[in-house]
Each structure stands twice: as structure tokens, then as C-alpha cells.
Write an enzyme that holds these catalytic residues in place. Structure first.
Site, PDB file in Angstrom:
ATOM      1  N   GLU A 287      -7.796  -7.144 -36.165  1.00 29.07           N
ATOM      2  CA  GLU A 287      -7.402  -7.404 -34.832  1.00 29.07           C
ATOM      3  C   GLU A 287      -7.313  -6.204 -33.759  1.00 29.07           C
ATOM      4  OE1 GLU A 287      -5.382 -10.939 -34.127  1.00 29.07           O
ATOM      5  OE2 GLU A 287      -6.474 -12.186 -35.395  1.00 29.07           O
TER       6      GLU A 287
ATOM      7  N   GLU B  74     -10.176 -15.403 -40.499  1.00 25.02           N
ATOM      8  CA  GLU B  74      -8.922 -16.252 -40.163  1.00 25.02           C
ATOM      9  C   GLU B  74      -9.279 -17.483 -39.469  1.00 25.02           C
ATOM     10  OE1 GLU B  74      -5.724 -14.117 -37.960  1.00 25.02           O
ATOM     11  OE2 GLU B  74      -5.627 -12.454 -39.345  1.00 25.02           O
TER      12      GLU B  74
END
Ligand code: IFM
Length: 463
Positions: free
Chosen positions: A169, A366
Site C-alpha cells: 500500500e 489483504e
């Protein structure tokens, strides 16, 4: 819930669980580990809820055998963990600290011994503080140091780790860390955050080269592309979404998968996006071919047009783009306040492939939910909301596969309750509860549901 409720996946689809170093390891000063930006940030008053720190976290550093046994009980094919850069290079550069790498060596061996494939993330936000002191991701040197560090890790673990993820991220590192200031290092900048975004991408590309040079098999990056939805059909809201697309998605996806910088950046950031941090040849570095793209997904975001929060362009941050996020209240929300909209996950995946035809295969790196878990009188956690979330989101992934998206695997976030960044230990994402007083682990109902789903999948797909 019966077996009929289990979503279906093709043969060869893999299941895993994910964690990250700072969120679970603790042992913040063991075996020569240096300080990271999160160690510093947590010590600044008011930054993290309740003043929590990752000093002890789940003490996974000392309890990894128990945690690997939990993974084995879950029956996952793969475990996604991250390597803490400050364990490997306490000062962010120079030779490897052998004792720091030894920990990951032991972890990888133990995983392989129980038949679980290790998947290593190289950067999940714990930058060595020494590098931040020299400018952090705002400066190009950090990208170069990242490649050097990657080389040290792959030299030690590359004979046993097949799947590598460079960055987790980068949106959060660049914008939550350097523009919103809600993550370490807590900066609120304009151009500095855009420079950070670029240097993260360059660091990623250089790390891919280091991994390839060492013969790594499967290399990818974990992004958190956002499913952005306009609050209304008003042209002003549609333009706000357009700007948000640049900020959340195109900054990453365009250079990685389309060989260009985002077309709309001047309209989004004006002179802040002056490109002075770019060098000739950077797009070729960033665009190194990948074997998969990791997608982290939790919720969609509703966008409205809004005036600048800061009228002064000199002090405006990179997230102030005349656009605001609003939260839907017509659906259930998790304890993060995030709306639960599984069909958005299918839309996000199908849209990604439509917009980026050269996108490599997808791995869900995720997905999961923070819930208000309660330990019952009989000592159990009946987390039915999390089970429903996982079931519906796995079904959304299955629907995307049916629609033609090449999704290869899924990692649930997270194996354990852990340090949820600015929320400290107050938000729980784990399939396994952690009692932070005793550090005891307690599998929740969701652990058993995920285990049964994986077992069912194997039975259905094994010839
Ligand atoms: O806990 C985080 C993780 O570190 C990165 N992705 C989102 C998770 C939940 O907020």
C-alpha cells in the site's frame, strides 16, 4: 452455516493469511534491531490511540512457533509476512545484521516444515528512522537503499521464498504518512508527498530488478486501489471522483501498468505536481514486468466535491484536492467505520482489468474486517459478522473470476489481532484473538469457518 455457503474457486486457487512485522512482532530492540519511523511516531504524544506502541505487540518474534502452528491448523497454502527493514539494516544502509535475518530464516524454515509457502513483503511501513532523518521517501536515496536492502534479504531467503511483494500500500506511505500525517512519519506536505509517491515507485522497480537478479520466481506489489463512487450524478461530484482517481489509483497503476504518469495530475494538484522529482528512464524502472499485482480491498469510498480545506497553495497538502469522502450509512459498517459492500469488490476487480489490459494476474493480498469481538462466558469468540464479511467478500472474488478476472489466490487480513496503526490495539482484525495482557491466542469462529472453507475447497477440487 453449511458447506453450501462456501464460495467456489477453481482448482489451484490458493488461500493464505497475512500479517506485518511492526503490527505483530514486538521485540522492538532485540538482536540489534534499529528504530523505525513507527517507533518514533508512537512515542509522540497524541499520535496513536491510548499511546499504544508496537514494542511488544503480539510478541510474535518470540512466539512464532505457536503462530505457525495456528497457520498449520488453519490449513493455509501460504503465509504472507513482512520483513522489518530495521532488523536487517538497523541504520538503513550497510551490511546486513545477521541476527535480524536469522529470525526470518527460522520463520521460513518452520513454515516450510509444516507445508506452508512463505510470501515475503519487503516494506510494510517500518522505514529505518535513520533514513527518515535523511529525507525518507521524499528523497531518491531511499529508493536506492531499498533495492540494496532487498538484495540482502533475497540473498538470505531467496532459496526458500518463492513469492515476493515489494511494497505494501504505497498510497498509505506517501499520502497517509506524508500528506495526512496520520501515519509515520506524520508529515503534512504537498510536493513532498508526491515526491514520496514517485520514489516509492522507483524503489519498487529497483527492488524488482534486485529480486530478478537473484532469480526470484514470483514478484509483485500490494496496492490498495479504491472503488470510488460519486455521491451524486452532479458534474461537480463526477469531477471530484476524477481527481480522487488520480490520487488513489492512477498515481500507482498508470506508471506500473500503462507506462505513463497520470494524465489528470495537473488538474488534481496544479503546480505541486511539478515532476521535478522524476528522471529520464524512471518509467522503465517502475514498469518492470510483474508476475502478479496484489490487491488489498476492504470497502468502497463515496466522493463529493468540496472546497479546498486550505486556501493557501503554499501550505496545502497533497490530499487536499477539492474533494471529500463521505461514509455511506445505508449498509452495515465495521468498527473501522468502513461500509460493508462486497459487490464493490467484484466491480473493482473487473474494472481494473478493463482499464489496464496488461494487468498481470491478481492476488488478493489483504481482505478482512475489524469487529467488536466479545469473549463469551464459555471463553469463545462468536464473530458472526466477520464470518459473514469473509463469506460475502470471498463470494465477490469468485464472481470476479466468473466474470473473467484472473485471480490466483486470497490472503485474509489478518491471522492475529494486532497493532492497527493509529488505532493501536483498539481495532481487531484477527481470526485469532490476542489477549494483550497475557499474549494468549484464542481462535475465533472465523478461524474455524476459514479452515472449513479451505478444506471444502480442497475436497471439491482434488481429482
Ligand atoms: O492493518 C492494515 C494493514 O497494515 C494494511 N492494510 C489495511 C489493514 C487494515 O487497516
Amino acid at each position: 452455516m453449511t458447506a453450501d455457503d462456501f464460495p467456489r474457486f477453481p482448482e489451484g486457487f490458493f488461500f493464505g493469511a497475512a500479517t506485518a512485522s511492526y503490527q505483530i512482532e514486538g521485540a522492538h530492540d532485540a538482536d540489534g534491531r534499529g528504530p523505525s519511523i513507527w517507533d518514533t511516531y508512537c512515542r509522540e504524544p497524541g499520535r496513536v490511540l491510548n499511546g499504544d506502541t508496537g514494542d511488544v505487540a503480539c510478541d510474535h518474534y518470540h512466539r512464532y512457533l505457536e503462530d505457525v502452528a495456528l497457520l498449520a491448523g488453519l490449513g493455509v497454502d501460504s503465509y504472507r509476512f513482512s520483513v522489518a527493514w530495521p532488523r536487517v539494516q538497523p541504520e538503513g544502509s550497510g551490511p546486513a545484521n545477521a541476527a535480524g535475518l536469522d529470525f526470518y530464516d527460522r520463520l521460513v524454515d518452520e513454515l516450510l516444515a509444516v507445508g506452508i509457502a512463505p510470501a515475503a513483503t519487503l516494506y510494510h511501513w517500518d522505514l529505518p528512522q535513520a533514513l527518515e532523518d535523511r529525507g525518507g521517501w521524499r528523497v531518491r536515496e531511499t529508493a536506492e537503499r531499498f533495492a540494496e536492502y532487498t538484495g540482502l534479504v533475497v540473498a538470505r531467503l531467496g532459496d526458500r521464498v518463492d513469492r515476493w511483494i515489494t511494497l505494501n500500500e504505497p498510497f498509505c506511505t506517501a499520502f497517509v504518512g506524508y500528506a495526512i500525517g496520520r501515519h509515520a512519519p506524520g508529515a503534512r506536505e504537498g510536493r513532498g508527498a508526491l515526491a514520496a509517491a514517485h520514489h516509492l515507485l522507483v524503489g519498487h522497480g529497483l527492488a524488482v530488478r534486485a529480486l530478478r537478479a537473484a532469480g526470484a520466481d514470483e514478484v509483485g506489489i500490494a496496492l490498495n486501489p479504491d472503488r470510488l463512487v460519486p455521491a451524486t450524478a452532479a458534474p461537480t461530484d463526477l469531477m471530484a471522483v476524477r481527481r480522487a482517481e488520480t490520487l488513489h489509483n492512477e498515481v500507482w497503476l498508470d506508471p506500473l501498468f500503462a507506462g505513463r504518469y497520470p494524465a489528470f495530475e495537473a488538474q488534481t494538484w496544479g503546480e505541486m505536481a511539478d515532476g521535478s522529482y522524476r528522471e529520464d528512464g524512471d518509467l522503465a524502472i517502475i514498469g518492470e514486468p510483474l508476475d502478479f499485482v496484489g490487491v488489498n480491498y476492504y470497502r468502497p469510498t463515496t466522493i463529493v466535491d468540496a472546497p479546498y480545506a486550505d486556501p493557501d497553495p503554499a501550505t496545502r497538502t497533497a490530499v487536499d484536492i477539492r474533494t471529500a469522502e463521505t461514509m455511506r450509512d445505508d449498509v452495515r459498517r465495521t468498527t473501522m467505520g468502513w461500509p460493508v459492500v462486497p459487490e464493490s469488490f467484484t466491480e473493482l476487480l473487473t474494472d481494473l482489468v478493463r482499464r489496464y489490459p496488461t494487468l498481470p494476474p491478481v492476488v488478493i493480498t489483504e481482505n478482512g474486517s475489524a469487529e467488536a469481538d466479545v469473549v463469551s462466558q464459555s471463553g469463545q469468540v462468536h464473530d458472526s459478522d466477520r464470518v459473514a464479511y469473509l463469506r460475502d467478500h470471498l463470494a465477490a472474488v469468485s464472481a470476479a473470476i466468473d466474470a473473467g478476472v484472473d485471480v490466483r489466490g486470497y490472503y485474509v487480513w489478518s491471522l492475529l489481532d494486532n497493532f492497527e496503526w493509529a488505532f493501536g490495539y483498539e481495532r481487531r482484525f484477527g481470526l485469532v484473538r490476542v489477549d494483550y495482557d497475557t499474549l494468549q491466542r484464542l481462535p475465533k469462529d472465523s478461524y474455524r469457518w476459514y479452515r472449513d472453507m479451505i478444506e471444502h475447497h480442497r475436497k471439491e477440487t482434488t481429482p
